[in-house]
Design a protein around this motif. Structure first.
Motif, PDB file in Angstrom:
ATOM      1  N   UNK A   1       0.842  -1.194   0.000  1.00 34.84           N
ATOM      2  CA  UNK A   1       0.000   0.000   0.000  1.00 34.84           C
ATOM      3  C   UNK A   1       0.879   1.247   0.000  1.00 34.84           C
ATOM      4  N   UNK A   2       0.346   2.312  -0.574  1.00 38.83           N
ATOM      5  CA  UNK A   2       1.099   3.553  -0.692  1.00 38.83           C
ATOM      6  C   UNK A   2       1.597   4.059   0.661  1.00 38.83           C
ATOM      7  N   UNK A   3       0.808   3.875   1.717  1.00 39.77           N
ATOM      8  CA  UNK A   3       1.225   4.359   3.037  1.00 39.77           C
ATOM      9  C   UNK A   3       2.602   3.805   3.401  1.00 39.77           C
TER      10      UNK A   3
ATOM     11  N   UNK B   1       4.957   2.696   1.227  1.00 37.26           N
ATOM     12  CA  UNK B   1       6.001   2.871   0.205  1.00 37.26           C
ATOM     13  C   UNK B   1       7.138   3.794   0.659  1.00 37.26           C
TER      14      UNK B   1
END
Lengths: 661, 279
Positions: A277-279, A281
């Motif tokens: 998930x982007x959180x 990255x």
């Protein structure tokens, strides 16, 4: 891993097309005014766009010489290169700064003339993504490279670097084959060798070069190994004027290296990657950077070495299991029955190999200023190791463990609590390791600001698979030395159990480029592969994406993950580390499986014969030793990784055997 | 070509209000109930529909959506059936955009090309795939854009100004701002902080910005709607659905109204903000 071919110093669309058409993997553009190959930004931009165009897959390297940030920024902005090649006198600090500032992989060129020059490589290994070993420019030459002069490639025999390197300097269609028989680079780089005059690339020569390099590559692959003993007749046509070192026999194994992965995006072939998930990255990128920096820092290495020696108790012995060997020989045919050694990882503090990796990650977490550590655990060995080091360094520790595993590994749960960790039973899904990992990821995504996720195996998003492998490679590195000491040669085979695969990868990795060493990984076959109740992802699964990486997974036709089954909580996982998936697909390692029943029998046999109670996990590897060793010659040296001790399994085994304790 | 998503966000903006984006899990608690609910959402006031694709291991989801996915899988939901649901929905509803939201593995196993073709034909407008960051754009994002499907990216509180351009580069349809660091349905976001974050994102893009994760009540939705182009509500709808099931987790006659009732209240609240702003 296939040989990477780079054509450097391209300046026209016509020659670029020739390079792309002939199958170049990388093309280079030169930004250095004195060079006849120098291009302006507009030309470079056009060439780069073309290289990335429809049907073309070549990556673009931008070559600069001692360029300032401003010039580099203009190049990055205009050309969007895939890689920055630094070809001047850039210091390691400068290389690190360029890499950090532009976020692009950096290849540092280092001039080589004598063996002493190889000593300069170490300083760049931790900061550059790859190295380019070039001939040193002749005295008084105006250009730092592209002078068409080779160096003594035999200097590179046996050279082991932690990053991939390209070979350069005086290569041309007629000598690239010879170079590849002497050195084992991950790629070759050519410029003047494919020109008809300085700065003028010749399409026919480009094609001839690539053809010759590919031929040498496939020759090496077909031969598997190709040993040249003694000094090659004329490795150094240009000569550096120095005598070669006569006391060192030159044994060169021509094989494309299996040890250079992953690439900068964390891929081992199609496996690996960063599916998160982007959180998470930005954290993963931070972690990667912090790890790269730590690797290059002698203080970090010193702290690791001291911890491994004084706290973990390394090196762990390599022990000749004499009675086990003799027992297996008794049932073998004449002249058969391999000599079996145990790599005693169960003697480490905390009772398994897990601590090797945890020490590395905890020291890294401390460098990053993280004060809260989370971990997932199956059998509890990784959880115990994490809780132990958190106690040692005064860090808060939360361990996620499937509720089923909490029940069947009670001793380890109690140990973790004694050590001050919070153990969170996970009730979701199958209540085993996969669900614990989901929950740990959910915690991490929630507490990103202060939390470090200490993953216990060679899986998860990049850089975890490579990082955990590096920490565990101490197992294989020690084995190598210890076997040389004990037997005066390398082992003939290695065997280890695999859940995620960290103990196996730690043993295997230092031997991947030794083709004489046969490698077996043993997955957990549970009630048997045909039953469908097993944890053998390679044998019974297929490639998919879970927990941050692409790898072999157990799943149904809709891509839903299937619950694994194994008697051993530590192997009860429906996936496997991506590097194992890649070694499986390339055929370098062979993966087999052992059932619950076979593991249980081996557990009991080894306890009685050697006075060593193995954990149920390595009992799977021992089960296959029982099968394989009697089929191999007596002089065959086999190393099995005894990755953990069985104390934790006593209550479970007693219950299975119907004994009340 | 103007997409359904662009048209819908533009229409809401012209009304001076945020769009209400509603999330339900396809096949929860069973196929027929889920389809009936899907068909009822536009009438209840949903401007955009996010349809969750069930997956066994939803790493970014909280307990409510995890349980919804497991209920759907237990009832036999598959990706093919989810696409068929959209097809059936689309037959009676031409304007409300549908975005599939889920994880990559089921799509990867279905086959990326085949999936994009079937999704496009079924009338899917966009995709949100939680575990595909920009670093993995070659997998699905770029092929999806090529196939004419919007690829909606999540931006989070950890996505700083340096990273934002990379996150926005191949984003289309709208930007989904995750209002908290955490999983779906967890902490409640602070509307002021979220408003500032939305403003920051809008400095980098002309796309609409919808805010989700943790928005539960009509009052919270209204507070977020004041500073965003869209508000996403998911876990709260799933909770309403779960509350209507019988002891065996089966649908009851109250199931569809339980969800649409909450959707109507949310829609009214979101539209109320517009009235206040317009007066």
């Amino acid at each position: 891993m296939s040989l990477e071919i780079k054509i450097c110093g391209l300046s026209t669309l016509e020659t670029l097309d020739a390079a792309l058409g002939a199958g170049a993997d990388m093309v280079g553009v030169v930004f250095f005014a004195p060079s006849p190959r120098n291009v302006d930004l507009a030309t470079a931009r056009r060439l780069a766009g073309h290289a990335r165009g429809v049907g073309a897959h070549a990556r673009v390297a931008a070559l600069t010489v001692d360029a300032e940030d401003e010039a580099l920024a203009a190049i990055v902005e205009a050309v969007r290169p895939d890689l920055l090649q630094l070809h001047g006198r850039e210091t390691p600090e400068r290389v690190a700064a360029v890499r950090a500032r532009f976020g692009l992989p950096v290849m540092k060129a280092v001039g080589i003339a004598t063996r002493a020059d190889l000593g300069r490589l170490g300083a760049y290994e931790g900061v550059a993504d790859r190295l380019l070993l070039d001939a040193k420019a002749p005295k008084g030459a105006a250009l730092p490279g592209g002078n068409g002069v080779p160096f003594d490639w035999a200097l590179l025999s046996g050279l082991e670097l932690r990053v991939p390197y390209m070979l350069s300097g005086g290569l041309d269609p007629s000598n690239v084959g010879a170079a590849l028989r002497l050195a084992r680079p991950s790629g070759v780089d050519v410029s003047s060798g494919v020109e008809s005059a300085p700065g003028l690339k010749d399409p026919a020569r480009i094609e001839a070069f690539i053809r010759a390099a590919r031929a040498a590559e496939s020759e090496a692959r077909e031969a598997g190994t190709h040993e040249i003993t003694g000094r090659p007749a004329d490795p150094n046509p240009a000569g550096d004027g120095l005598p070669s070192q006569p006391d060192e026999p030159c044994v060169v194994t021509v094989l494309n290296s299996f040890r250079t992965g992953p690439d900068e995006n964390g891929h081992f072939g199609i496996f690996g990657g960063r599916f998160v998930a982007e959180t998470l990255m930005p954290l993963i990128l931070d972690l990667q950077k912090a790890y790269e920096e730590a690797k290059a820092d002698p203080a970090y290495k010193a702290e690791m070495d001291a911890g491994l020696k004084h706290y973990v108790g390394r090196p762990s012995p390599l022990y000749y299991a004499e009675r086990f060997t003799e027992h297996l020989r008794a049932g073998a045919g004449e002249g058969l029955g391999a000599k079996v050694y145990f790599k005693r990882e169960e003697l480490n503090h905390t009772g398994s190999h897990k601590v090797n990796n945890v020490l590395g990650q905890i020291l890294l977490a401390r460098r990053m200023g993280k004060e809260r550590i989370i971990a997932e655990t199956g059998a509890g060995q990784h959880g115990v190791a994490t809780a132990t080091l958190c106690a040692r360094y005064g860090l808060k520790c939360v361990v996620y463990m499937g509720a089923l595993d909490v029940a069947r590994q009670a001793p380890n749960v109690f140990r973790m609590k004694m050590l001050g960790a919070e153990v969170v039973p996970v009730e979701a899904g199958a209540k085993t390791l996969k669900d614990a990992m989901n929950e740990a990821l959910r915690d991490w995504v929630t507490n990103v600001h202060d939390t470090f996720y200490c993953i216990g195996t060679v899986a998860g998003p990049h850089p975890y698979p490579a990082m955990v492998r590096d920490f565990q490679s101490v197992i294989g590195n020690e084995t190598r030395e210890q076997m040389m000491e004990a037997e005066g040669r390398l082992p003939d085979s290695l065997i280890a159990c695999i859940g995620g695969g960290s103990n196996a990868m730690g043993l295997f990795h230092p031997f991947l480029d030794d083709p004489s060493v046969k490698i077996w990984g043993v997955e957990a076959a549970g009630h048997g592969i045909p039953s469908g109740e097993h944890a053998a992802s390679l044998t019974g699964g297929r490639p998919g994406v879970l927990h941050g990486n692409r790898t072999y997974l157990l799943m149904d036709d809709d891509g839903q993950i299937i619950e694994a089954h194994s008697i051993s909580a530590g192997l009860d996982y429906p996936g496997i580390g991506p590097e194992h998936a890649w070694l499986h697909d390339t055929g370098r390692a062979t993966y087999i499986s052992a059932t619950d029943k076979e593991a249980l029998a081996a557990f009991q046999l080894v306890s009685k014969l050697e006075g060593i109670i193995p954990a149920l996990e390595p009992a799977h590897a021992l089960a296959k030793v029982i099968e394989l060793a009697p089929t191999l010659p007596r002089e065959h040296l086999m190393v099995v990784n005894l990755s953990g001790r069985g104390d934790k399994d006593i209550p479970q085994v007693a219950e299975i055997l119907g004994t009340k304790i | 070509m103007t997409t359904r998503l662009a048209t819908r966000f533009k229409a809401c903006a012209e009304q001076g209000r945020a769009a209400l984006v509603t999330f339900i899990t396809a096949g929860d608690p069973d196929h027929d109930t889920s389809l009936a609910l899907l068909k009822a959402l536009p009438g209840a006031g949903a401007d955009v529909i996010e349809l969750g694709v069930p997956f066994t291991d939803p790493m970014a989801d909280g307990p409510a959506i995890q349980a919804a996915g497991l209920r759907a899988l237990k009832a036999g939901q598959t990706l093919a059936k989810t696409l068929a649901m959209v097809r059936e929905f689309r037959a009676g509803e031409a304007d409300t955009p549908v975005v599939l939201m889920g994880y990559y593995n089921p799509i990867y196993i279905y086959g990326v090309e085949r999936f994009l073709k079937d999704a496009k034909e079924a009338g899917v407008d966009g995709l949100i795939v939680v575990d595909l960051p920009p670093e993995e754009d070659n997998e699905l994002c770029l092929p999806a854009l090529k196939a004419g499907l919007d690829f909606i990216r999540l931006a989070t509180p950890t996505t700083d100004d340096r990273r934002l351009p990379a996150v926005l580069a191949n984003t289309a349809g709208f930007v989904y701002y995750v209002s908290i660091t955490g999983i779906t349905g967890a902490a409640t976001p602070d509307a002021d902080v979220v408003g500032q974050a939305v403003a920051r994102i809008k400095r980098h893009t002309g796309l609409p910005v919808a805010v989700g994760f943790g928005v539960k009540t009509p009052a919270q939705a209204a507070a977020i709607a004041a500073g965003a182009d869209g508000v996403v509500v998911g876990s709260a709808l799933i909770d309403a659905l779960r509350g209507s099931l019988d002891a065996g987790e089966r649908a009851t006659p109250a199931t569809v109204p339980a969800v649409t009732g909450l959707v109507s209240a949310l829609a009214e609240a979101v539209r109320g903000v517009a009235r206040a702003a317009a007066e």
